[in-house]
Each structure stands twice: as C-alpha cells, then as structure tokens.
Design an enzyme around this catalytic site. Structure first.
Site, short mmCIF file in Angstrom:
data_model
loop_
_atom_site.label_atom_id
_atom_site.label_comp_id
_atom_site.label_asym_id
_atom_site.label_seq_id
_atom_site.Cartn_x
_atom_site.Cartn_y
_atom_site.Cartn_z
N CYS A 41 0.80 -1.23 0.00
CA CYS A 41 0.00 0.00 0.00
C CYS A 41 0.83 1.27 0.00
CB CYS A 41 -0.95 0.00 1.19
SG CYS A 41 -1.95 -1.50 1.29
N HIS A 83 -2.50 8.15 5.89
CA HIS A 83 -2.77 6.81 5.37
C HIS A 83 -4.22 6.48 5.66
CE1 HIS A 83 -1.79 2.94 3.77
NE2 HIS A 83 -2.08 2.32 4.89
N GLU A 138 -1.26 5.73 13.70
CA GLU A 138 -0.90 6.88 12.88
C GLU A 138 -1.02 8.18 13.67
OE1 GLU A 138 -1.42 8.65 8.39
OE2 GLU A 138 -2.87 7.15 9.07
N LYS A 144 -9.30 8.20 1.73
CA LYS A 144 -9.80 6.81 1.66
C LYS A 144 -11.24 6.73 2.16
CE LYS A 144 -5.37 4.33 2.07
NZ LYS A 144 -4.42 5.45 2.24
N HIS A 198 -9.82 1.92 0.07
CA HIS A 198 -8.37 1.70 0.04
C HIS A 198 -8.00 1.10 -1.31
CE1 HIS A 198 -4.35 0.92 1.00
NE2 HIS A 198 -4.48 0.58 2.28
N PHE A 242 1.71 -3.25 4.60
CA PHE A 242 2.02 -4.53 5.20
C PHE A 242 3.53 -4.81 5.06
CE2 PHE A 242 -2.28 -6.96 5.02
CZ PHE A 242 -2.82 -6.05 5.90
#
Length: 409
Positions: A161, A292, A303, A324, A329, A388
């Site tokens: 991502c 994010h 975050e 998002k 996403h 990830f």
C-alpha cells in the site's frame, strides 16, 4: 543532485472520477465512491461494498487489439498515464527527444488474471488469448513504456500500500541524478477476489462505510484505481513552458521490521522525520498531512500517535484528512492518488474532508477536517503511506507558486 523536481501532469482513474478535474471536484464535495461490489459474487463474504470504478472504459484509451494482453490494473495504469501525458502537454516528439522513464507501483497488479487462469484450469477449459501475458507483475510499466515509446529506466515497486509513494520517490531520484529527463510515476490496482477475501478474513473490512479517525470506525473498504504523475526537473518544465502543479521536496522511507500487518509508532515517525530532513522542512512549516487513514482501529490509533510523536504540541494545528473515506483503500494506487490530491491541495489552497466522521475518538484527537472541505493556505503537504510488512513512505509536496501569484498578499 541539485535539480528541483516538479509535477507537471496528473492522470486519475478512480471511483469518484476519471481525470483529475472530476476527481478533485468530487473530493471537495465529499462524494463517496463506495457501492456494492459488482465484479464478483460477495454472497459468502462478511461484507459487500467496495470502491469500484464503475464507468471505466478501457477501450476509450487503448486500441482493442491490445486489451486481451492487459489485466485491469494495467489498463487503468495506461489510461491514467495517457491522461497525465496529455495534461502535461507532452507529444510523441517529447518521448523521442528526451529520456523518459516509467516508475510504477502495485500491490496485486495481476490478481484478476491469476484468478481467471485458476478458474479455467479447474474447469479444464482452454486459456484465452493473451491471458498469460497479463500475469507478470512488470506488465503495467512495460505497457506504459510501449504506449509512449519510453526508452528510459523502467521499474515496478511491489511495496504493497506504499507502492505509489515509492514509485514517485524513485522518479524524484531519477530526475535529480539526471538518469531521466521525464518520468511517468504512479501506481494502479484493481479490486480482486484475492484482496477482498483476504481483508474479509482479517475482519478488517467495514460493512457499509469507511470512517477514519471516528471512535466507532469498523475498518477499511477495498477499492481500485490508478494515479500517474508527470515528474521532471524544473529546468525541463521551464523549457517546455509547462504548467507546474507542485514541487516534490523530498521523501523518507523506513521499515518497521516488526510485524506483517501492524505498524509501529517508531517506524512511522522515523519515516516522517527522514522526509522532513531531506526536504529541509521544519516541523512548524508543515501545513497539511495526507493520512494513510485506512479506517481500521489499529492503523488510525498508531498513525495519530506517530503524528504526535513527530510534531509534539504542533499537531493540534495541522489539518490531517483521509481521502480513503471517499475512495476506499485502492491498495498500491492509494498513495499515488493521494500524491495527486496533495499537488492539487497546495496549488488550490483547499483541503478535502474526511467524510463519515461522526464521533470523536480521544486517541485520535487530530484535526481530521471532518465532513466539509476547508479553504486554507497550504505551503507544504506531507503524504504518508504505510504498508504490510512495515514498508513506510512519506513524501513532501510543496507549493511551487509564490503567495503573490496565489493572490494571498
């Protein structure tokens, strides 16, 4: 390595618009691109919504004879690259006269092709023409290079991502090191069963809507799309008399080396600090953070803690929004689309909202620009993406025009 690096073209394929103008208009309006998934049957899944691009017609951008050799993610990459190329005022002659590179990112670029091959093999049916050509992960940047006859560096990032930010950061380096004159940089991903099933099994998908930073957030919404940017040196842009959206100030990368799915405050903070250091930007100069912001309980909490760690008491005065909440996403494409949003934010001094925000969370007490866009001067935007495997990337995007040109004096 003293060349300033600027953004001169933007190309968008998203669930809220194709082309940056429609995308930008709907971002500011807080329009949601989330709808029931139509590309495959979700009956046996826990959730049923996604951020699909409903009105994308690949044949509007790509000759019919090439389509069988491109998976959907590649088709969207080529389409967004064409939109960016035209937006930058580039021609076929520019590809011949300059070293043009392609820097692209994805999470699961060939997933739909893999699924189709698997299904046909199980049914003992013949594979259709071109299907095996769609499977290698490098097909998207290769197809983009072929489309514009690009003979410069060609690279694919698979850093999940954060791939879009990685691709843009590499393009920034290519320009500064004079290894390319112009770079098409960005990322693409398509909704797939593999992705949708995986996140459902994690119980990480919200049943209806994405609510970043909301106390009652229930998860992310899988989406798809593509974002491509034309990146070149300031000297090149001036010689071409190109319109400049924004300047790339620098970037920071880090790896948590901690857990496959859970980030750490230390890793994310290190990434932001590296980006600010390389860009020569003081923390007090940051006027917007593109989060994010996935909408999962863990991501948003970590975050927000990372932002507080880096900015200290300054964090209260920095707007932090997550687009998002509107797009879902879009995996590898996410930070590329968010970089495009940042370029438009610093150019137009307007911040898109985090929609679906209802209940404040004491652990996420940032200014998330809830539900309504905000007119505000933005000189420096920080685009954050965390993936990830602990792959973190932060990109600094600066306003190129002076305050006088923006009518702020």
């Amino acid at each position: 390595m003293n060349d300033r690096v600027v953004i001169t073209g933007l190309g968008v394929v998203s669930s809220i618009g194709i082309g940056w103008e429609e995308f930008w208009k709907n971002l500011l309006a807080g329009r949601s691109g989330i709808s029931p998934v139509s590309s495959f049957d979700t009956t046996n899944h826990f959730t049923h919504n996604g951020g699909e691009v409903r009105n994308f017609r690949a044949e509007d951008f790509i000759p019919a004879e090439r389509l069988p050799f491109m998976n959907r993610a590649t088709q969207m990459a080529v389409a967004s690259a064409k939109l960016a190329w035209e937006d930058a005022g580039l021609t076929a002659g520019d590809a011949a006269d300059h070293t043009v590179g392609v820097s692209h990112g994805t999470t699961l670029g060939a997933a739909q092709a893999i699924e189709e091959v698997d299904s046909l093999l199980i049914q003992k049916q013949e594979l259709r023409k071109g299907l095996l050509y769609q499977m290698p992960p490098h097909t998207a940047p290769s197809a983009v290079a072929r489309e514009f006859n690009c003979h410069g560096p060609n690279f694919m990032f698979s850093t999940a991502c954060a791939a879009g930010n990685y691709a843009i950061a590499y393009a920034y380096d290519l320009i500064r090191m004079k290894r390319a004159d112009i770079v098409l940089a960005g990322a693409s991903d398509a909704v797939s069963r593999i992705e949708y099933t995986g996140f459902n099994q994690f119980k990480a998908v919200a049943p209806e809507k994405c609510q970043p930073f909301d106390k009652n957030r229930k998860g992310m919404i899988p989406g798809e799309g593509a974002g491509m940017l034309i990146i070149e040196s300031l000297g090149s842009a001036v010689r071409r008399k190109a319109a400049i959206y924004a300047e790339i100030g620098g970037y920071g990368l880090s790896c948590d080396a901690h857990h496959m799915t859970t980030a750490t405050v230390e890793g994310i903070a290190a990434c932001m600090n590296k980006a600010l250091l390389e860009a020569g930007i003081g923390k007090e100069e940051v006027s917007y953070i593109s989060a994010h912001g996935t909408g999962t309980v863990a991501n948003d909490k970590i975050e927000c803690a990372s932002i507080k760690e880096v900015f200290g008491p300054l964090y209260k005065g920095i707007p932090v929004s997550s687009i998002k909440s509107m797009l879902g996403h879009t995996m590898g494409a996410a930070s590329a689309l968010e970089a495009i949003a940042c370029a438009l934010i610093v150019r137009h001094d307007t911040i898109p909202p985090t929609i679906n925000y209802e209940s404040p969370d004491p652990e996420c007490d940032i200014d998330c620009v809830p539900n309504v866009a905000r007119k505000q001067t933005v000189d420096v935007a920080l685009n954050n993406s965390y993936a990830f495997g602990g792959n973190n990337a932060s990109l600094v995007i600066k306003n190129f025009a002076g305050k006088k040109e923006r009518g702020l004096d």
